[in-house]
Design a protein around this motif. Structure first.
Motif, mmCIF file in Angstrom:
data_model
loop_
_atom_site.group_PDB
_atom_site.id
_atom_site.type_symbol
_atom_site.label_atom_id
_atom_site.label_comp_id
_atom_site.label_asym_id
_atom_site.label_seq_id
_atom_site.Cartn_x
_atom_site.Cartn_y
_atom_site.Cartn_z
ATOM 1 N N ALA A 252 42.405 8.496 10.450
ATOM 2 C CA ALA A 252 41.904 7.118 10.510
ATOM 3 C C ALA A 252 41.761 6.660 11.958
ATOM 4 C CB ALA A 252 42.858 6.184 9.757
ATOM 5 N N PHE A 253 40.591 6.121 12.282
ATOM 6 C CA PHE A 253 40.326 5.629 13.638
ATOM 7 C C PHE A 253 39.868 4.179 13.586
ATOM 8 C CE2 PHE A 253 39.655 10.168 13.391
ATOM 9 C CZ PHE A 253 40.464 10.630 14.413
ATOM 10 N N PRO A 351 41.262 10.579 19.520
ATOM 11 C CA PRO A 351 40.940 12.013 19.400
ATOM 12 C C PRO A 351 39.534 12.277 18.883
ATOM 13 C CG PRO A 351 43.083 11.547 18.432
ATOM 14 C CD PRO A 351 42.476 10.227 18.782
ATOM 15 N N ASN A 352 38.894 11.292 18.267
ATOM 16 C CA ASN A 352 37.516 11.506 17.820
ATOM 17 C C ASN A 352 36.526 11.193 18.944
ATOM 18 O OD1 ASN A 352 37.605 8.727 17.956
ATOM 19 N ND2 ASN A 352 36.717 8.387 15.940
ATOM 20 N N GLY A 353 37.059 10.898 20.143
ATOM 21 C CA GLY A 353 36.197 10.669 21.293
ATOM 22 C C GLY A 353 35.787 9.219 21.493
ATOM 23 N N LYS A 354 36.081 8.395 20.495
ATOM 24 C CA LYS A 354 35.638 7.001 20.587
ATOM 25 C C LYS A 354 36.689 6.111 21.251
ATOM 26 C CE LYS A 354 32.115 6.629 17.131
ATOM 27 N NZ LYS A 354 31.943 6.445 15.706
#
Length: 634
Positions: A252-253, A351-354
């Motif tokens: 979850a982000f 960690p998803n780059g966002k």
RNA sequence: GGGCCCGUAGCCUAGUAUGGAUAAGGCGUCGGCUUUCUAAGCCGAAGACCGUGGGUUCAAAUCCCUCCGGGCCCGCCA
């Protein structure tokens, strides 16, 4: 072609033929029959018509069905039902479309996709690790966000940080007055914070002096620009960082952290109070229970008038703002463009780059992030908050009509623990006989998400190693962690929102049966076939080479993807997709059992590989929407 | 006092929105299936007066009412 398109077409056909026959126009009911022998779709519309026309439904069904011609389906009238059984053209078209669209296959045609959706979830107090109750919130919210994004809506995910309340102040008091260290030693920050709170809370409540100091701290946090507030913010941010790590672990982000103290400092509430006051909805009693408070008038509202004291305090007599007061201001910001906005700064790269942004009235900068003014703001709260959320929504509707449809509390049942589990984690025998025990940080009756995931990963690791004795250690590590995530996410998603989840550790540690790992396993088995197949003729599917009915059934099930995506959005029911994933896996497992592939002669082998490939494309996306990590081996 | 939710096999759940054709899974129990693509799988058996009583209907797990059992909410807590 897809199931969704087909039921729409069938609906139109039924409408057309009933009209031609001169029957009263009613919306024809179309659904899946309970048993296979009645086909893929059936309609009970004739029963509805017969209520009006008094004609025998069996006769109506005969008449209507004889007028329906569909190239993708046989039509049959039986016992007053009209049954549709899809033919091989349907099978062929489904496969062709999946091959054309790939992962986009499940996106339903929805008219207005230019809407902005806000989903607010997790919302943990920044003074403890995330436990299984909060994780239900996180997982439900994250799945909704995934589905909305997939369908094509602009989707913004918020996490509300309740840092100005009583819980954070306890911890600050522990540090400033009770000799606790600012930095934990050998302990995660969120765990440290949770531990302090449990140790200190009672002591503070029973000590008049400390309690007084506590309320001073709360005020200081709300006012800002002082050392205590700075310390509290620093401390809370460290805890939030750890909580975020747990969220990231389950996939979850977020886009933005909204700090409650920033809402207070921003002055947003004044905007809202002004609006409410102009509408005559506020008053300040000169005497009585709510003397000198700013109170929201609800007693003249239909849904509130039967309550003993319906009116709601927004500002306390000492000038501090209640939770509901803050939440109204925040909710108003979500669905409108108020003259006051927050100051922002980047918080962390995920960690998803966002980039994850945060509000920060002291260190942030004025900035247009376009993260509010939503067409639909969904707030995930457990059912205990149904009442305050109703107050918030009602207050908003006083200000703007938009609130009626744009503000949507999303309610779900709490997570409690079984008596057995309570005994296990607390060591107290008295819990064993209880059916359910409520989690409580103070009583040490909490199942933390990290601990649960670690336990699950341990079990998964043992299983995995048994199957793959030579597996690389780092691969084993990541696989077992992803199995743990799958187990927890699926468990949370498949349960009805109204149901309380009574969490039992032993039961949760199961990785077979109706579980997330079984879904992963299903995928891994399918994938390994494709991998072993190597190159094959990827020409079109040949319906004549379909030897087993299960091949058709699998394809039909695959074709339902967009239908369930649409239903999930329409009803805000993540469990629809979870159930679909299970049904799809069931169908594949049957296919797997009775349809060998690699050992078949080439024609059939190719044909089945084409089916398999379509299954993988769709199933992968279904798992992705559920946030279940896809594994190619396990 | 007012409001909300739950009650389906020994246990956990689906089905209830929109009433229909044989109440569906999982765990557990018992019995099968690996010289063949991963047995975290598949097949079979036993196991359900769908909490109770009434009503509506040609038809009720599903709709309406009563009652029973369990949970939650209505604070100058959050």
């Amino acid at each position: 072609m897809s199931f969704l398109q087909v039921i729409e077409k069938i609906g139109e056909e039924l409408k057309r033929s009933t009209k031609e026959l001169g029957y009263e126009q009613i919306e024809p009911e179309v659904s899946e029959p309970t048993v296979k022998v009645h086909g893929d779709i059936s309609s009970r519309v004739c029963f509805d018509i017969s209520k009006i026309s008094k004609e025998n439904p069996v006769a109506i069904a005969e008449k209507i069905s004889s007028r329906i011609k569909l190239d993708f389906s046989e039509v049959e009238a039986k016992n007053g039902y009209i049954n549709f059984k899809f033919n091989d053209k349907y099978i062929f078209d489904v496969i062709e479309e999946i091959r054309k669209k790939g992962h986009q296959y499940g996106i339903p045609a929805i008219e207005n996709k230019n809407k902005k959706i806000i989903i607010e979830h997790t919302n943990s107090n920044p003074n403890k690790p995330i436990h299984m109750g909060i994780l239900r919130n996180t997982i439900l919210g994250d799945t909704l966000a995934r589905v909305f994004r997939y369908v094509g809506y602009e989707t913004i995910v918020l996490n509300y940080i309740d840092d100005s309340g009583a819980q954070v102040s306890d911890n600050i008091l522990a540090i400033t007055e009770l000799g606790y260290l600012k930095e934990p030693i050998g302990e995660r920050y969120d765990y440290y914070s949770g531990r302090i709170y449990a140790e200190v809370h009672e002591k503070i409540e029973n000590d008049l002096q400390l309690r007084k100091k506590k309320y001073e701290i709360i005020k200081k946090i709300e006012n800002g620009k002082n050392e205590v507030a700075q310390l509290a913010r620093q401390f809370s941010e460290r805890v939030v960082m750890d909580q975020l790590r747990t969220c990231w672990r389950v996939g979850a982000f977020f886009d933005l952290l909204n700090w409650e103290s920033d809402i207070v400092k921003s002055g947003l509430l004044n905007v809202v109070l002004k609006e409410l006051n102009e509408k005559g909805k506020l008053y300040v009693p000169k005497e009585g229970k709510n003397e000198k408070c700013t109170v929201l008038k609800l007693s003249d509202q239909e849904e509130f008038k039967n309550l003993e004291e319906p009116d709601e305090v927004l500002i306390r007599s000492d000038g501090t703002i209640t939770y509901v007061g803050k939440d109204i201001a925040y909710a108003f910001w979500k669905i409108s463009k108020p003259p006051i906005d927050f100051k922002y700064r980047p918080f962390v790269t995920q960690p998803n780059g966002k980039t994850l942004w945060t509000t920060d009235e002291e260190k942030g900068e004025p900035k247009t992030l376009n993260v509010n003014n939503a067409d639909l703001a969904i707030t995930l709260v457990d059912t205990r908050q149904e009442y305050p959320q109703k107050v918030v929504k009602t207050a908003l509707t006083f200000i703007t009509d938009k609130a009626k449809y744009a503000y949507r509390p999303f309610l779900y049942g709490i997570v409690a623990i079984s008596g057995e589990t309570a005994y296990k984690i607390s060591g107290k025998k008295e819990y064993v006989s209880n059916k359910i025990v409520h989690m409580s940080g103070r009583k040490g009756l909490v199942v933390n998400a990290e601990d649960m995931l670690n336990e699950l990963a341990k079990v998964a690791r043992m299983e995995s190693r048994k199957r793959n004795p030579n597996i690389r250690e780092d691969l084993l590590e990541s696989i077992s962690n992803e199995i743990a995530v799958a187990a927890v996410r699926y468990f949370m998603l498949k349960t009805d929102l109204n149901n309380i989840i009574v969490f039992d550790i032993d039961e949760a540690l199961r990785l077979n049966g109706d579980s997330g790992p079984r879904l992963q396993y299903t995928y891994a088995r399918a994938y390994s076939i494709i991998e072993k197949a190597g190159k094959y003729d990827r020409g079109s599917i040949n319906q004549k080479l379909i030897k087993k009915e299960i091949e058709r059934e699998l394809i039909k099930e695959i074709s339902k993807f967009s239908f369930y995506v649409k239903e999930t959005i329409k009803d805000l029911e993540p469990k629809y997709l979870a159930r679909y994933a299970k049904n799809l896996a069931d169908k594949f497992n049957l296919f797997y059992e009775s349809c060998p592939i690699l050992t078949e002669k080439e024609e059939i082998r190719n044909n089945r590989l084409i089916i398999l490939e379509s299954f993988l494309v769709v199933f992968e996306k279904v798992l992705d929407l559920l946030g279940i990590p896809v594994l190619q081996e396990m």
